[in-house]
Design a protein around this motif. Structure first.
Motif, PDB file in Angstrom:
ATOM      1  N   UNK A   8      11.804  45.001 -43.785  1.00 55.24           N
ATOM      2  CA  UNK A   8      11.392  46.277 -43.675  1.00 55.24           C
ATOM      3  C   UNK A   8      12.126  47.384 -44.333  1.00 55.24           C
ATOM      4  N   UNK A   9      12.837  47.286 -45.338  1.00 54.73           N
ATOM      5  CA  UNK A   9      13.863  48.113 -46.046  1.00 54.73           C
ATOM      6  C   UNK A   9      15.065  48.496 -45.333  1.00 54.73           C
ATOM      7  N   UNK A  10      15.259  48.146 -43.958  1.00 55.86           N
ATOM      8  CA  UNK A  10      16.394  48.589 -43.379  1.00 55.86           C
ATOM      9  C   UNK A  10      17.698  47.448 -43.668  1.00 55.86           C
ATOM     10  N   UNK A  11      18.826  47.652 -43.730  1.00 53.29           N
ATOM     11  CA  UNK A  11      19.823  46.779 -43.783  1.00 53.29           C
ATOM     12  C   UNK A  11      19.832  45.616 -43.155  1.00 53.29           C
ATOM     13  N   UNK A  12      19.916  44.445 -43.794  1.00 53.61           N
ATOM     14  CA  UNK A  12      20.106  43.354 -43.189  1.00 53.61           C
ATOM     15  C   UNK A  12      21.294  43.139 -42.169  1.00 53.61           C
ATOM     16  N   UNK A  13      21.187  42.499 -41.320  1.00 50.63           N
ATOM     17  CA  UNK A  13      22.536  41.894 -40.508  1.00 50.63           C
ATOM     18  C   UNK A  13      23.199  41.097 -41.314  1.00 50.63           C
ATOM     19  N   UNK A  14      24.611  41.164 -41.127  1.00 52.73           N
ATOM     20  CA  UNK A  14      25.546  40.352 -41.808  1.00 52.73           C
ATOM     21  C   UNK A  14      26.755  40.041 -40.834  1.00 52.73           C
ATOM     22  N   UNK A  15      26.545  38.639 -40.408  1.00 52.38           N
ATOM     23  CA  UNK A  15      27.547  38.279 -39.482  1.00 52.38           C
ATOM     24  C   UNK A  15      28.543  37.370 -39.870  1.00 52.38           C
ATOM     25  N   UNK A  16      29.828  37.534 -39.715  1.00 56.37           N
ATOM     26  CA  UNK A  16      30.803  36.687 -40.294  1.00 56.37           C
ATOM     27  C   UNK A  16      31.407  35.557 -39.159  1.00 56.37           C
ATOM     28  N   UNK A  17      31.513  34.457 -39.436  1.00 54.64           N
ATOM     29  CA  UNK A  17      31.891  33.594 -38.319  1.00 54.64           C
ATOM     30  C   UNK A  17      33.285  33.883 -37.915  1.00 54.64           C
ATOM     31  N   UNK A  18      33.723  33.893 -36.561  1.00 50.84           N
ATOM     32  CA  UNK A  18      35.103  33.965 -36.147  1.00 50.84           C
ATOM     33  C   UNK A  18      35.971  32.729 -36.354  1.00 50.84           C
ATOM     34  N   UNK A  19      36.968  32.829 -36.682  1.00 50.31           N
ATOM     35  CA  UNK A  19      38.241  31.850 -36.492  1.00 50.31           C
ATOM     36  C   UNK A  19      37.747  30.576 -37.469  1.00 50.31           C
ATOM     37  N   UNK A  79      37.919  39.070 -43.345  1.00 51.23           N
ATOM     38  CA  UNK A  79      38.748  38.744 -42.107  1.00 51.23           C
ATOM     39  C   UNK A  79      38.643  39.378 -41.025  1.00 51.23           C
ATOM     40  N   UNK A  80      38.069  40.605 -40.902  1.00 51.02           N
ATOM     41  CA  UNK A  80      37.803  41.260 -39.547  1.00 51.02           C
ATOM     42  C   UNK A  80      36.384  41.502 -39.517  1.00 51.02           C
ATOM     43  N   UNK A  81      35.652  41.308 -40.465  1.00 50.69           N
ATOM     44  CA  UNK A  81      34.261  41.777 -40.485  1.00 50.69           C
ATOM     45  C   UNK A  81      33.796  43.206 -40.587  1.00 50.69           C
ATOM     46  N   UNK A  82      35.050  44.063 -41.049  1.00 49.69           N
ATOM     47  CA  UNK A  82      34.882  45.436 -41.345  1.00 49.69           C
ATOM     48  C   UNK A  82      33.845  45.671 -42.551  1.00 49.69           C
ATOM     49  N   UNK A  83      32.885  46.651 -42.339  1.00 45.80           N
ATOM     50  CA  UNK A  83      32.124  46.981 -43.360  1.00 45.80           C
ATOM     51  C   UNK A  83      32.704  48.111 -44.353  1.00 45.80           C
ATOM     52  N   UNK A  84      33.009  47.743 -45.877  1.00 46.38           N
ATOM     53  CA  UNK A  84      33.360  48.601 -46.632  1.00 46.38           C
ATOM     54  C   UNK A  84      32.456  49.340 -47.589  1.00 46.38           C
ATOM     55  N   UNK A  85      31.364  48.989 -47.675  1.00 49.61           N
ATOM     56  CA  UNK A  85      30.318  49.681 -48.305  1.00 49.61           C
ATOM     57  C   UNK A  85      28.823  49.162 -47.850  1.00 49.61           C
TER      58      UNK A  85
END
Length: 318
Positions: free
Chosen positions: A197-208, A244-250
């Motif tokens: 739909x033109x919106x940002x896709x989710x991006x989920x990083x596995x923990x541990x 490392x922490x799933x922090x979005x940088x861009x």
């Protein structure tokens, strides 16, 4: 890519970057100063044809206070619209100078931008809309539509700017990647949304989970488009996070501005290698280990030895 441009390429006319100086200058600067200024446009004194490196006269009299656009020669291609990805060659000069401060002709590398997205000074966005591919256009840009009271690099504060711009290519950019969803069944890798739909896709990083030591480049949506080559200039949207922490940088979606860059100039090795060989119109998951990213150097909000994760829509190539 404005905020991580330092990881990729050296931007030329991006609003947040200084124009580079042009050591070669003008081939006939000594004669250009005496050439006339007609209708508010300094004369092109040499290289007047589309594709030739031009020489501009020094402006005479009081510079215009409003944006002025002149079609030097009109092409027969598509009409430029806001949102188009375009490729141009250009030469830029201050009104009161006979020496260019920047030009792409000498670099032999055209400049890519998304029109109307605020990637460049307002005079470009306003002056190039409605022009045709194949045209040569002269722009006279007042300070309030240029770099204003602050100036930029070699450009003095409150400078009126003059550009000669050759419009080489233009492409309408789709809102989203499309294609066949590809199974994301490796639980040790990030998961990317498949919305179109033109919106940002989710991006989920596995923990541990320990990040992979080798580059990962996997389809999320696989199109039937052309394969990306190293010599291509691509237009992309992307979300980028730290493993490392799933922090979005861009995130280009948040700015509403697609990114265009020649792959041959991308210095972030994992991004470059991860896109080469993939198909235009696809969405790709990239996991970039430190040795193909920034290594042991920290940059901006990215710590040293970071694994970087990208969800990239490869929207078009120029």
């Amino acid at each position: 890519m404005r905020r991580i441009a330092g990881l990729l390429v050296v931007p030329l006319l991006l609003v947040s970057a200084a124009c580079g100086s042009d050591d070669k200058g003008s081939d006939s600067a000594s004669t250009s100063a005496s050439a006339p200024t007609e209708g508010g446009f300094p004369a092109i004194t040499a290289g007047a044809k589309f594709g030739e490196k031009p020489t501009l006269a020094k402006g005479t009299g009081t510079p215009p206070k409003e944006l002025k656009t002149k079609v030097v020669s009109e092409g027969d291609g598509a009409t430029l619209k806001n949102g188009d990805a375009i490729q141009v060659n250009y030469l830029g000069q201050a009104w009161d100078s006979d020496k260019p401060f920047d030009n792409s002709f000498d670099r032999k590398q055209p400049f890519d931008l998304t029109l109307g997205a605020g990637m460049v000074i307002q005079g470009w966005d306003k002056g190039l809309v409605g022009q045709k591919v194949g045209s040569r256009v002269e722009l006279v840009i007042p300070p309030d539509l240029g770099y204003g009271a602050n100036g930029q690099g070699d450009i003095k504060p409150n400078a009126t700017l003059v550009f000669v711009v050759d419009v080489l290519k233009a492409k309408q950019i789709p809102a989203s990647a499309k294609g066949t969803p590809v199974a994301q069944d490796n639980t040790d890798l990030p998961k990317v949304g498949t919305n179109t739909d033109g919106k940002a896709p989710t991006l989920t990083i596995p923990s541990k989970v320990t990040p992979p030591k080798k580059l990962v480049s996997n389809y999320v949506l696989e199109s039937k488009g052309e394969v990306v080559k190293e010599t291509d200039t691509v237009v992309v949207n992307y979300v980028a996070k730290l493993w490392k922490d799933g922090k979005e940088f861009d995130n280009t979606y948040k700015t509403g501005k697609t990114a265009s860059f020649p792959l041959a100039q991308v210095t972030l090795k994992g991004l470059k290698n991860g896109l080469i060989g993939k198909k235009i119109g696809s969405r790709v998951l990239l996991v970039v280990p430190p040795d193909q990213g920034l290594g042991d150097k920290a940059q901006q909000s990215i710590p040293a030895n970071s694994t970087l994760v990208f969800a990239v829509d490869i929207l078009a190539k120029m």
